[in-house]
Design a protein around this motif. Structure first.
Motif, PDB file in Angstrom:
ATOM      1  N   MET A   1       0.850  -1.204   0.000  1.00  0.00           N
ATOM      2  CA  MET A   1       0.000   0.000   0.000  1.00  0.00           C
ATOM      3  C   MET A   1       0.878   1.244   0.000  1.00  0.00           C
ATOM      4  O   MET A   1       2.036   1.204   0.404  1.00  0.00           O
ATOM      5  CB  MET A   1      -0.909  -0.013   1.233  1.00  0.00           C
ATOM      6  CG  MET A   1      -0.227   0.334   2.539  1.00  0.00           C
ATOM      7  SD  MET A   1      -1.218  -0.058   4.012  1.00  0.00           S
ATOM      8  CE  MET A   1      -0.950  -1.833   4.141  1.00  0.00           C
ATOM      9  N   ARG A   2       0.294   2.366  -0.400  1.00  0.00           N
ATOM     10  CA  ARG A   2       1.047   3.615  -0.410  1.00  0.00           C
ATOM     11  C   ARG A   2       0.980   4.272   0.968  1.00  0.00           C
ATOM     12  O   ARG A   2       0.173   3.912   1.817  1.00  0.00           O
ATOM     13  CB  ARG A   2       0.473   4.546  -1.488  1.00  0.00           C
ATOM     14  CG  ARG A   2       0.748   3.982  -2.891  1.00  0.00           C
ATOM     15  CD  ARG A   2      -0.127   4.631  -3.908  1.00  0.00           C
ATOM     16  NE  ARG A   2       0.224   6.046  -4.052  1.00  0.00           N
ATOM     17  CZ  ARG A   2      -0.108   6.779  -5.103  1.00  0.00           C
ATOM     18  NH1 ARG A   2      -0.786   6.236  -6.110  1.00  0.00           N
ATOM     19  NH2 ARG A   2       0.216   8.040  -5.168  1.00  0.00           N
ATOM     20  N   ILE A   3       1.851   5.263   1.156  1.00  0.00           N
ATOM     21  CA  ILE A   3       1.950   5.887   2.472  1.00  0.00           C
ATOM     22  C   ILE A   3       0.614   6.545   2.864  1.00  0.00           C
ATOM     23  O   ILE A   3       0.256   6.590   4.044  1.00  0.00           O
ATOM     24  CB  ILE A   3       3.135   6.888   2.524  1.00  0.00           C
ATOM     25  CG1 ILE A   3       3.498   7.204   3.986  1.00  0.00           C
ATOM     26  CG2 ILE A   3       2.829   8.144   1.714  1.00  0.00           C
ATOM     27  CD1 ILE A   3       4.826   7.917   4.134  1.00  0.00           C
ATOM     28  N   SER A   4      -0.127   7.031   1.867  1.00  0.00           N
ATOM     29  CA  SER A   4      -1.401   7.685   2.183  1.00  0.00           C
ATOM     30  C   SER A   4      -2.393   6.664   2.769  1.00  0.00           C
ATOM     31  O   SER A   4      -3.135   6.976   3.700  1.00  0.00           O
ATOM     32  CB  SER A   4      -1.984   8.329   0.926  1.00  0.00           C
ATOM     33  OG  SER A   4      -2.091   7.369  -0.103  1.00  0.00           O
ATOM     34  N   GLU A   5      -2.374   5.438   2.245  1.00  0.00           N
ATOM     35  CA  GLU A   5      -3.277   4.417   2.779  1.00  0.00           C
ATOM     36  C   GLU A   5      -2.817   3.980   4.177  1.00  0.00           C
ATOM     37  O   GLU A   5      -3.630   3.765   5.081  1.00  0.00           O
ATOM     38  CB  GLU A   5      -3.323   3.208   1.838  1.00  0.00           C
ATOM     39  CG  GLU A   5      -4.419   2.222   2.227  1.00  0.00           C
ATOM     40  CD  GLU A   5      -4.411   0.956   1.355  1.00  0.00           C
ATOM     41  OE1 GLU A   5      -3.867   0.994   0.236  1.00  0.00           O
ATOM     42  OE2 GLU A   5      -4.943  -0.075   1.828  1.00  0.00           O
ATOM     43  N   LEU A   6      -1.499   3.857   4.343  1.00  0.00           N
ATOM     44  CA  LEU A   6      -0.943   3.512   5.660  1.00  0.00           C
ATOM     45  C   LEU A   6      -1.399   4.543   6.693  1.00  0.00           C
ATOM     46  O   LEU A   6      -1.791   4.200   7.823  1.00  0.00           O
ATOM     47  CB  LEU A   6       0.586   3.473   5.579  1.00  0.00           C
ATOM     48  CG  LEU A   6       1.343   3.101   6.854  1.00  0.00           C
ATOM     49  CD1 LEU A   6       1.013   1.689   7.313  1.00  0.00           C
ATOM     50  CD2 LEU A   6       2.858   3.249   6.665  1.00  0.00           C
ATOM     51  N   SER A   7      -1.368   5.803   6.303  1.00  0.00           N
ATOM     52  CA  SER A   7      -1.788   6.888   7.187  1.00  0.00           C
ATOM     53  C   SER A   7      -3.269   6.753   7.542  1.00  0.00           C
ATOM     54  O   SER A   7      -3.661   6.871   8.704  1.00  0.00           O
ATOM     55  CB  SER A   7      -1.511   8.232   6.508  1.00  0.00           C
ATOM     56  OG  SER A   7      -2.147   9.267   7.208  1.00  0.00           O
ATOM     57  N   GLU A   8      -4.090   6.494   6.516  1.00  0.00           N
ATOM     58  CA  GLU A   8      -5.530   6.369   6.765  1.00  0.00           C
ATOM     59  C   GLU A   8      -5.857   5.208   7.693  1.00  0.00           C
ATOM     60  O   GLU A   8      -6.685   5.317   8.590  1.00  0.00           O
ATOM     61  CB  GLU A   8      -6.270   6.129   5.440  1.00  0.00           C
ATOM     62  CG  GLU A   8      -6.753   7.406   4.786  1.00  0.00           C
ATOM     63  CD  GLU A   8      -7.193   7.142   3.356  1.00  0.00           C
ATOM     64  OE1 GLU A   8      -7.838   6.107   3.114  1.00  0.00           O
ATOM     65  OE2 GLU A   8      -6.865   7.962   2.474  1.00  0.00           O
ATOM     66  N   ARG A   9      -5.185   4.082   7.474  1.00  0.00           N
ATOM     67  CA  ARG A   9      -5.505   2.885   8.252  1.00  0.00           C
ATOM     68  C   ARG A   9      -5.060   2.972   9.700  1.00  0.00           C
ATOM     69  O   ARG A   9      -5.600   2.285  10.567  1.00  0.00           O
ATOM     70  CB  ARG A   9      -4.894   1.657   7.583  1.00  0.00           C
ATOM     71  CG  ARG A   9      -5.701   1.289   6.342  1.00  0.00           C
ATOM     72  CD  ARG A   9      -5.473  -0.112   5.859  1.00  0.00           C
ATOM     73  NE  ARG A   9      -5.386  -1.134   6.885  1.00  0.00           N
ATOM     74  CZ  ARG A   9      -4.803  -2.313   6.697  1.00  0.00           C
ATOM     75  NH1 ARG A   9      -4.246  -2.583   5.523  1.00  0.00           N
ATOM     76  NH2 ARG A   9      -4.773  -3.210   7.647  1.00  0.00           N
ATOM     77  N   THR A  10      -4.043   3.789   9.970  1.00  0.00           N
ATOM     78  CA  THR A  10      -3.508   3.823  11.330  1.00  0.00           C
ATOM     79  C   THR A  10      -3.848   5.115  12.068  1.00  0.00           C
ATOM     80  O   THR A  10      -3.631   5.214  13.280  1.00  0.00           O
ATOM     81  CB  THR A  10      -1.967   3.702  11.301  1.00  0.00           C
ATOM     82  OG1 THR A  10      -1.447   4.768  10.484  1.00  0.00           O
ATOM     83  CG2 THR A  10      -1.543   2.366  10.730  1.00  0.00           C
ATOM     84  N   GLY A  11      -4.364   6.099  11.335  1.00  0.00           N
ATOM     85  CA  GLY A  11      -4.659   7.379  11.985  1.00  0.00           C
ATOM     86  C   GLY A  11      -3.412   8.184  12.316  1.00  0.00           C
ATOM     87  O   GLY A  11      -3.461   9.100  13.134  1.00  0.00           O
ATOM     88  N   VAL A  12      -2.286   7.840  11.703  1.00  0.00           N
ATOM     89  CA  VAL A  12      -1.046   8.587  11.925  1.00  0.00           C
ATOM     90  C   VAL A  12      -0.770   9.399  10.651  1.00  0.00           C
ATOM     91  O   VAL A  12      -0.826   8.853   9.542  1.00  0.00           O
ATOM     92  CB  VAL A  12       0.135   7.626  12.214  1.00  0.00           C
ATOM     93  CG1 VAL A  12       1.429   8.412  12.430  1.00  0.00           C
ATOM     94  CG2 VAL A  12      -0.170   6.749  13.421  1.00  0.00           C
TER      95      VAL A  12
END
Lengths: 208, 208
Positions: A1-12
């Motif tokens: 996944m891209r960093i934007s999805e990582l951010s969305e999934r973790t709230g960071v």
């Protein structure tokens, strides 16, 4: 996944994720053809753990690095030590402890027959807490400490079941998370039990 | 005594003392002929309490104001309520609690027969802590909570003796201080008991 999805999934947020990568808390993503980075489920899990260590435990980034390093050590044989190291690096207090307080903790460990390292976080935290008690409260008798230690043993037996074995990295992570996430539960319940007992004792004194 | 002596005896700097006076946490000193202020033992005690509330409990100044206001309320008859209010205003968490978590706390209070106000700090802290558990951990079964509640009751019985009565402002202050100062002791002992139990279980699994 891209960093934007990582951010969305973790709230960071994305800048915070980049900061953690720079600080070595989070591994880099795998490079892709389009000059981006690809992140895995492992990144999601690790980032959730970091978030709890920061937001719930309130640990500084350097200490989080120590906890993660302890969790990342391979070798299941010595896992028990690693749990202790990982939980131990959660130490909150970095204040100095008085020699009397350290002696009191050593005496307690001896009396209970505990296998606890004097360099562990629990040991150091207790010595610092007793130093605070000496300064602000006065006495902390060995009997009082023994009473609290017996309650702590009961908690540990309740929380870590008899057959427990650290078979995996997940088991270790859960040991660390359990230590942190149940702390506010225990403190809140103690305050509620205090409130209840204060009210009852005052009422029974008033009616007698 | 002069403000410089008050500062020396409590370890709180003169500018900080003046700040507490401006914020209403500390009463002004009695004016003297030489256009200075005279401070009493009561100032010393109050300032020590404020220092513990800030440095050990880490409370914001506004919350400290609430705790002190609860302690200052006169009327020994309703003292039990005031202890609850004073201890209750120590709430740490101001995050929102999920409806499921609030329902779980209500159920627990009902099941234990506790006389605990839903607006108290303990109640709100527990609901917030359970919300954190739901988010980061998953399950918190009613049985798990009951186990922790039983331990909390044992702590309260140990910490607040049977004959306890809030006869004085000092008794109230001590109730608040005891709640705060023993929290790090309890958490450190729990970590030590965990370390001990982890090591023992791993060793006994390895030797069997």
């Amino acid at each position: 996944m891209r960093i934007s999805e990582l951010s969305e999934r973790t709230g960071v947020s994305v800048p915070t994720i980049k900061y953690y990568i720079r600080e070595g808390l989070l591994p880099r993503g795998a490079p892709t053809a389009s000059n981006q980075a690809d992140y895995s489920e492992r990144h999601v899990e690790r980032l959730r753990l970091i978030r709890i260590l920061r937001e719930v435990a309130g640990l500084p980034v350097a200490t989080i690095g120590e906890v993660l390093a302890a969790l990342d050590q391979p070798g299941a044989a010595a896992m028990g030590e690693h749990v202790a190291t990982a939980v131990g690096s959660l130490a909150r207090s970095h204040g100095s402890a008085s020699p009397e307080a350290v002696a009191a903790v050593e005496e307690l460990v001896e009396a209970r027959g505990w296998d606890v390292d004097p360099t562990s976080g629990g040991f150091r935290d207790l010595a610092a807490a007793l130093t605070g008690l000496e300064e602000h409260w006065g006495d902390h008798s060995p009997e009082t400490l023994q009473g609290y230690a017996a309650v702590a043993e009961r908690l540990a037996e309740m929380e870590i079941p008899d057959g427990w074995q650290p078979g995996s990295a997940e088991a270790l992570t859960y040991a660390v998370l359990g230590t942190i996430l149940f702390e506010p539960v225990i403190l809140a319940l103690r305050r509620m039990a205090h409130e209840n007992r204060h009210k009852r004792l005052v009422r029974s004194a008033a009616s007698s």
